[in-house]
Design a protein around this motif. Sequence first.
Motif, PDB file in Angstrom:
ATOM      1  N   GLY A  38       0.899  -1.237   0.022  1.00  0.00           N
ATOM      2  CA  GLY A  38       0.046  -0.457  -0.116  1.00  0.00           C
ATOM      3  C   GLY A  38       1.272   0.942   0.396  1.00  0.00           C
ATOM      4  O   GLY A  38       0.389   2.080   0.688  1.00  0.00           O
ATOM      5  N   LEU A  39       1.862   1.559  -0.850  1.00  0.00           N
ATOM      6  CA  LEU A  39       2.796   2.317  -0.685  1.00  0.00           C
ATOM      7  C   LEU A  39       2.574   3.286  -2.300  1.00  0.00           C
ATOM      8  O   LEU A  39       2.686   1.920  -3.192  1.00  0.00           O
ATOM      9  N   ASP A  40       2.914   3.947  -2.457  1.00  0.00           N
ATOM     10  CA  ASP A  40       3.144   5.249  -3.271  1.00  0.00           C
ATOM     11  C   ASP A  40       4.663   4.543  -4.169  1.00  0.00           C
ATOM     12  O   ASP A  40       5.407   5.479  -2.608  1.00  0.00           O
ATOM     13  N   LEU A  41       5.171   4.701  -4.729  1.00  0.00           N
ATOM     14  CA  LEU A  41       6.035   4.208  -5.047  1.00  0.00           C
ATOM     15  C   LEU A  41       7.136   5.798  -5.461  1.00  0.00           C
ATOM     16  O   LEU A  41       7.987   5.348  -5.077  1.00  0.00           O
ATOM     17  N   SER A  42       5.960   6.857  -5.864  1.00  0.00           N
ATOM     18  CA  SER A  42       6.337   7.772  -5.806  1.00  0.00           C
ATOM     19  C   SER A  42       7.281   8.301  -4.075  1.00  0.00           C
ATOM     20  O   SER A  42       8.140   9.544  -4.412  1.00  0.00           O
ATOM     21  N   LEU A  43       7.137   8.326  -3.572  1.00  0.00           N
ATOM     22  CA  LEU A  43       7.097   8.540  -1.242  1.00  0.00           C
ATOM     23  C   LEU A  43       9.361   8.162  -1.818  1.00  0.00           C
ATOM     24  O   LEU A  43       9.907   8.966  -0.889  1.00  0.00           O
ATOM     25  N   PHE A  44       9.941   7.256  -3.033  1.00  0.00           N
ATOM     26  CA  PHE A  44      11.292   7.229  -2.583  1.00  0.00           C
ATOM     27  C   PHE A  44      12.000   8.134  -3.426  1.00  0.00           C
ATOM     28  O   PHE A  44      12.820   8.030  -3.797  1.00  0.00           O
ATOM     29  N   ASP A  45      11.149   8.227  -4.560  1.00  0.00           N
ATOM     30  CA  ASP A  45      12.142  10.084  -5.016  1.00  0.00           C
ATOM     31  C   ASP A  45      12.765  10.818  -4.565  1.00  0.00           C
ATOM     32  O   ASP A  45      13.368  11.210  -4.737  1.00  0.00           O
ATOM     33  N   ASP A  46      12.519  11.120  -3.034  1.00  0.00           N
ATOM     34  CA  ASP A  46      12.539  11.795  -2.507  1.00  0.00           C
ATOM     35  C   ASP A  46      13.486  10.836  -1.050  1.00  0.00           C
ATOM     36  O   ASP A  46      12.521  10.486  -0.275  1.00  0.00           O
ATOM     37  N   PRO A  47      14.313  10.972  -0.884  1.00  0.00           N
ATOM     38  CA  PRO A  47      15.088  10.532   0.655  1.00  0.00           C
ATOM     39  C   PRO A  47      14.465  10.999   1.956  1.00  0.00           C
ATOM     40  O   PRO A  47      14.546  10.116   3.076  1.00  0.00           O
ATOM     41  N   GLU A  48      14.040  12.619   1.533  1.00  0.00           N
ATOM     42  CA  GLU A  48      13.324  13.213   3.194  1.00  0.00           C
ATOM     43  C   GLU A  48      12.024  12.668   3.318  1.00  0.00           C
ATOM     44  O   GLU A  48      11.739  13.523   4.210  1.00  0.00           O
ATOM     45  N   ASN A  49      11.285  11.944   2.153  1.00  0.00           N
ATOM     46  CA  ASN A  49       9.436  11.723   2.961  1.00  0.00           C
ATOM     47  C   ASN A  49       9.732  10.401   3.873  1.00  0.00           C
ATOM     48  O   ASN A  49      10.755   9.903   3.826  1.00  0.00           O
ATOM     49  N   SER A  50       8.772  10.473   4.493  1.00  0.00           N
ATOM     50  CA  SER A  50       8.509   9.536   5.496  1.00  0.00           C
ATOM     51  C   SER A  50       7.851   8.777   5.654  1.00  0.00           C
ATOM     52  O   SER A  50       6.674   9.290   4.510  1.00  0.00           O
ATOM     53  N   ILE A  51       8.243   7.468   5.565  1.00  0.00           N
ATOM     54  CA  ILE A  51       6.259   6.426   6.299  1.00  0.00           C
ATOM     55  C   ILE A  51       6.391   5.885   7.526  1.00  0.00           C
ATOM     56  O   ILE A  51       7.366   6.097   8.220  1.00  0.00           O
ATOM     57  N   PRO A  52       5.747   5.717   7.626  1.00  0.00           N
ATOM     58  CA  PRO A  52       4.742   5.430   9.194  1.00  0.00           C
ATOM     59  C   PRO A  52       6.553   4.088   9.037  1.00  0.00           C
ATOM     60  O   PRO A  52       5.916   3.209   8.252  1.00  0.00           O
ATOM     61  N   PHE A  53       6.441   3.634  10.491  1.00  0.00           N
ATOM     62  CA  PHE A  53       7.886   2.793  11.019  1.00  0.00           C
ATOM     63  C   PHE A  53       7.178   1.209  10.634  1.00  0.00           C
ATOM     64  O   PHE A  53       7.420   0.777  10.095  1.00  0.00           O
ATOM     65  N   ALA A  54       5.988   1.236  11.043  1.00  0.00           N
ATOM     66  CA  ALA A  54       4.957  -0.564  10.864  1.00  0.00           C
ATOM     67  C   ALA A  54       5.028  -0.538   9.919  1.00  0.00           C
ATOM     68  O   ALA A  54       4.846  -1.781   9.369  1.00  0.00           O
ATOM     69  N   THR A  55       4.435   0.132   8.909  1.00  0.00           N
ATOM     70  CA  THR A  55       4.576  -0.375   7.325  1.00  0.00           C
ATOM     71  C   THR A  55       6.034  -0.358   6.778  1.00  0.00           C
ATOM     72  O   THR A  55       5.865  -1.571   5.637  1.00  0.00           O
ATOM     73  N   MET A  56       7.517   0.324   7.386  1.00  0.00           N
ATOM     74  CA  MET A  56       8.219   0.085   6.648  1.00  0.00           C
ATOM     75  C   MET A  56       9.094  -1.717   7.096  1.00  0.00           C
ATOM     76  O   MET A  56       9.496  -2.177   6.643  1.00  0.00           O
ATOM     77  N   GLY A  57       8.337  -2.011   8.321  1.00  0.00           N
ATOM     78  CA  GLY A  57       8.486  -3.386   8.873  1.00  0.00           C
ATOM     79  C   GLY A  57       7.395  -4.487   8.292  1.00  0.00           C
ATOM     80  O   GLY A  57       8.287  -5.762   7.695  1.00  0.00           O
TER      81      GLY A  57
END
Length: 362
Positions: A38-57
Motif C-alpha cells: 500500500g505504498l506509492d512508489l513516488s514516495l521514494f523519489d525523495d529520501p526526505e519523505n517519511s512513511i510509518p515505521f510499522a509500514t516499513m516493517g
Amino acid sequence: MQKSVITEGSLRVGPLIGVFQVLRELEVDPAEIMADVGLDLSLFDDPENSIPFATMGRLLKVCAAQTHCAHFGLLMGQRAGLSSLGLIGLLAQHSPDVGSALRNLVFHLHLHDRGAVPNLSVEQGIAVLGYAIYQPGVEGSDQIYDGAIAITCNIIRALCGAAWVPDEVLFSHRRPSDIKSFRCFFQSRLRFDMEQTALVFPATWLDRPVAGADPNLCQTLQQQIAALENLSNGDWVSLLRRVLRNLLITHQSSLEQVARLFSMHRRTLNRRLEAQGATFQGLVAEVRYEIARQLLENTRMSMVQIAATLDYGDAAAFTRAFRRWSGTTPTAWRAQINPRDWIEPGMSINATPDEVRSLPGV
C-alpha cells in the motif's frame, strides 16, 4: 536537507532506497511489492519523505517472503550508510572523532527515525552500539534489525576506515538456517538469541579522528539540527518510550534514575506525564510488554533469561506480569505465535494444547 522533524511512529525513507536495488537483483518487480504493502512508489523519489515505521516493517517482511530471501533486510542494509541518514549522517561525517560522531547519531537519530532508538555504552574498554525497536506491534522486526545493524556497520567502517572490524555482532532474533551472508558481510563472531541487536568493538576506536571532518561545517550542521530540535512538541510520553527501551535493558529504569537523566525532580516528571494522561509505571509496563513480545517471538531466550533482561526477580514474577498484560502466559503466547518453531525439548512438533499447557510457567 531535512525540512521538519519526523513525527512519532515514522521514519525517513532514505535508508530504504536499497530495497529497489535488491528486488531487481532478485528479479522481483518493486511495483508489485509496493502495491501489496500500500505504498506509492513516488514516495521514494525523495529520501526526505517519511512513511510509518510499522509500514516499513511490513514492507521488509513482504519483500523477504516474495523473494524467498530470509536475509533480505541484511542485503538492503548493506546498501546504505551515512549518506542515507541525511543531515544526521552529515553531522557524524564531520564530527571530530568517532566517539563524537556516534554520540551525535545516538542523540539526534529521533529526527530521522521515530520507531526505534540507538544506544552507545562503554564498559571496561568495550563499546556496544545497539538499535532497539520501541514502536509496538511492528511486523518484520528481524528484517529491520538485520538492515539496521548492517547500516550501523557501514557507518562505523566509513568513520574508522577499512581496518575496523567488530569483535561480535549480536542479534535479538533466532539464528537463520543459513548465515553465510552474515559471516561474509560482518567478518566477525555472530551471536543470535541475544537481548539486543548491537555491534561490540574495542572502545579505543572511539578516540580515532574522523578523516576529512570539517569543524566549520560541523558547527553549521549542529546549528541546523538544534533548530530542528526546537521544533519538538514536548511530547514526554514519546520521549520516555524511547528512553525506557534502553534503560530497561541496562536495569536503570527507576523513576529516580530517569528523572535524574533529565535533571529534574521525580515529581516534576510525573506532573509532565500526568498532563499528557500517562503515568511513569504505566509506560514502564507498556515498554516491558513490547520488549517481552519481541524476545518471545524472535528469540529462543528462556523465560529465566527474559525475566532477567526485564529486571524481574524470577521467571514466575515475569509470568504473572505477562499474564496481566496479555491474558495468557508467555510460554503459551510464544507457542501460539510460533507453534512449529518453538518446541520444548521432548515435545512433539505437533504438540497438543494440553502439552503446551503442561510446560513450565503455563
